[in-house]
Structures are given as C-alpha cells and as structure tokens.
Design an enzyme around this catalytic site. Structure first.
Site, PDB file in Angstrom:
ATOM      1  CD  GLU A 160       2.750  -6.233  -7.165  1.00 12.91           C
ATOM      2  OE1 GLU A 160       3.087  -5.718  -6.079  1.00 12.91           O
ATOM      3  OE2 GLU A 160       2.627  -7.462  -7.319  1.00 12.91           O
TER       4      GLU A 160
ATOM      5  CG  HIS B  91       0.667  -5.346  -3.420  1.00 10.24           C
ATOM      6  ND1 HIS B  91       1.401  -6.460  -3.776  1.00 10.24           N
ATOM      7  CD2 HIS B  91      -0.379  -5.839  -2.716  1.00 10.24           C
ATOM      8  CE1 HIS B  91       0.816  -7.546  -3.319  1.00 10.24           C
ATOM      9  NE2 HIS B  91      -0.265  -7.213  -2.666  1.00 10.24           N
TER      10      HIS B  91
ATOM     11  CG  ASP C  56      -7.388  -6.932  -6.050  1.00  7.65           C
ATOM     12  OD1 ASP C  56      -8.269  -7.610  -5.507  1.00  7.65           O
ATOM     13  OD2 ASP C  56      -6.337  -6.607  -5.468  1.00  7.65           O
TER      14      ASP C  56
ATOM     15  CG  ASP D  47       5.044  -5.724  -3.256  1.00  9.44           C
ATOM     16  OD1 ASP D  47       3.957  -5.494  -2.674  1.00  9.44           O
ATOM     17  OD2 ASP D  47       5.101  -6.138  -4.432  1.00  9.44           O
TER      18      ASP D  47
HETATM   19  C1  F6R Z   1      -6.290  -8.588  -2.595  1.00 10.33           C
HETATM   20  C2  F6R Z   1      -5.465  -7.394  -2.455  1.00 10.33           C
HETATM   21  C3  F6R Z   1      -4.045  -7.484  -2.028  1.00 10.33           C
HETATM   22  C4  F6R Z   1      -3.887  -8.166  -0.676  1.00 10.33           C
HETATM   23  C5  F6R Z   1      -2.411  -8.275  -0.314  1.00 10.33           C
HETATM   24  C6  F6R Z   1      -2.210  -8.965   1.010  1.00 10.33           C
HETATM   25  O1  F6R Z   1      -7.606  -8.237  -2.965  1.00 10.33           O
HETATM   26  O2  F6R Z   1      -5.943  -6.344  -2.698  1.00 10.33           O
HETATM   27  O3  F6R Z   1      -3.510  -6.192  -1.945  1.00 10.33           O
HETATM   28  O4  F6R Z   1      -4.576  -7.438   0.286  1.00 10.33           O
HETATM   29  O5  F6R Z   1      -1.740  -8.973  -1.311  1.00 10.33           O
HETATM   30  O6  F6R Z   1      -2.638 -10.285   0.912  1.00 10.33           O
HETATM   31  P1  F6R Z   1      -2.778 -11.172   2.221  1.00 10.33           P
HETATM   32  O7  F6R Z   1      -3.867 -10.572   3.023  1.00 10.33           O
HETATM   33  O8  F6R Z   1      -3.175 -12.540   1.727  1.00 10.33           O
HETATM   34  O9  F6R Z   1      -1.472 -11.141   2.904  1.00 10.33           O
END
Ligand code: F6R
Length: 261
Positions: free
Chosen positions: A143, A138, A67, A136
């Site tokens: 989302e 995702h 992403d 959440d």
């Molecule tokens: C980022 C991504 C997100 C993160 C998620 C958890 O490339 O794909 O899904 O993996 O927001 O983020 P952290 O690891 O910082 O808790």
C-alpha cells in the site's frame, strides 16, 4: 519502462498470454509470478485457450503467488491460494506441487514471510511477474508508503482497498481481511520481467502516476521505473490520463516483432 496501449482487456490478456507462452516454449519450467483480482483473468483465460487448443504445453510451468490474505480459513474460496488453484493451476494442467505461496494461516506470520522469500530464491527466482494495480497505486498489497526496498511481510490494507475488494466477499467490507502477506517491492523487483496489466477508467490516475509521475513510495507501482525490464499494458480507458500516449503508441507500432514484450 515500456507502455503498450491495447484496445481492451481481452486484447491485453491475449498479448500477455502470448508472451508467457513464448517464455514457456523457451523455458518450460519457468516460474511465473501470478496476481489475483479481476484484472489478470483475461490473461489466464487466454492461456487456458492456448493450452486447450494444443498450442501450448504448460504442464512443466511453476507458479508463485504474489500475496495472500491473513487469517482466512484454509480452503476459503477467496483465499488467493484457492483463486490461483481455480484460475491458473487447474485450467493450465499444472502440478499442485509446482505452486509456491505464502502461508496465510501460519501462527508465526513473520517466519512464514521470510520462508516465502527464501522459497522464491531457492526456486531460482521469478522469471515473469504479473501485476495488477490498485486504485491507490499498490502492487501486490504494498500500500502507499511501503518501502521501495521491502521484502515479503505482513501489511494492513487501506480502507479503500478493502472497499474495492468487498465485491469478492458478497459486497460486505467487514468480511475482507485487514491483513495480508505480500511480496515486498524489493522482492517483486527481483523478478526478471515485470508485466503490469491495468484496465478500466478507475485505474487511469494510478497508471499516469506510475508511468509519468515521480518515483515515490506514495505510489508503490512507480517502483517499476527502477526495473530494467518492466512492461505496462493498459487498455484505452486506463491509458486515458497518459500525456505521452501518442508516443507510447508510435513506439510500440515501430517495435520489431522479434523483440516480443
Ligand atoms: C492481487 C494484487 C493486487 C491487485 C490489485 C488490483 O494479487 O496483487 O495488487 O492486482 O488490487 O485488483 P483488481 O485487478 O481486482 O482491480
């Protein structure tokens, strides 16, 4: 899906790095889908150690972003392109040309999204996709209520995700972009192997819903239930709300080594 409970984030990083190393020994130019955020950093550190010690040659590996923020200026240190260059491409000695990612500063964002799905397909598809998970539920930036069949597209971040990510922007939530390009859930499900790492108590609810809850767009990570080769690696804290934790521990302990992850 397989659930592997490890003691802590470092152990999870080493386990997954070992699996990536095995893949690269079998297929040196494997396409690894890389996530950003805090969670995968122990994986990248463990991979860097393997490369640094000479135990792994990753120079032919290819990486693909999961992403990207929309609208950050090119070269912004928190754009996911910059993060992947800093945390993965440079330490592992990969060629920058072997790095695929969506163009978050494109004028035509819809075309950039379609072009990215095409590029992944033309590259032969993702061999192993690393995933983190949002509080959440995702994956990527799909989302809650994202279509389980979605393709790479623009999404609006929830307020919760922007608050969670403010730590990367000096704690100022207003600096966190509202929009992102993310591989869709349908796109992610096309990877040959999905490996989700979750660490810390803050992820325990999302992990329990992903693994033991119903398949639901409300919990995008539950889409892993549809994949024939999905591995969820969790530390003790993130596993703390799993009802079947003992079963997962016993199953992994009895697993033949040759199976790998
Ligand atoms: C980022 C991504 C997100 C993160 C998620 C958890 O490339 O794909 O899904 O993996 O927001 O983020 P952290 O690891 O910082 O808790």
């Amino acid at each position: 899906m397989e659930v592997v409970i490890v003691q802590d984030a470092a152990a999870g990083g080493e386990l997954i790095a070992g699996s990536i190393a095995d893949l690269l020994r079998r297929k040196p130019d494997a396409l690894i889908g890389v996530a950003t955020g805090s969670t995968p950093l122990p994986i990248y550190q463990a991979l860097s150690s393997l490369v640094g010690s000479g135990a792994l040659d990753a120079s032919e590996a290819r990486v693909a972003q999961l992403d990207e923020y929309v609208g950050l200026p090119q070269g912004h240190p928190e754009s996911y392109r910059s993060v992947v260059l800093r945390e993965v491409v440079e330490p592992l000695g990969l060629k920058e040309s072997s790095f695929l990612g969506p163009d978050g500063s494109a004028e035509d964002v819809a075309e950039a999204c379609e072009a990215y799905d095409r590029a992944l397909w033309q590259a032969g598809g993702v061999d192993l996709q690393l995933l983190g998970i949002g509080t959440d539920g995702h994956i990527g930036f799909n989302e809650p209520c994202s279509s389980l069949a979605s393709r790479t597209r623009i999404k609006t971040l929830t307020e919760q995700t922007r608050v969670d990510n403010a730590r990367f922007f000096g704690g100022d939530v207003d600096q966190v972009p509202r929009h992102v390009i993310t591989q869709g859930i349908g796109t992610i499900l096309e990877a040959r192997h999905l490996v989700l790492l979750a660490t810390g108590e803050g992820k325990a609810d999302a992990v329990a819903q992903t693994v033991e809850g119903p398949l639901a767009a409300l919990v995008p990570a539950s889409a892993l239930q549809l994949h024939q080769h999905a591995t969820v690696v969790v530390d003790e804290a993130a596993a703390s709300k799993l009802k079947l934790a003992d079963y997962f521990r016993a199953t992994y302990a009895a697993k033949p080594d040759w199976q790998g992850l």
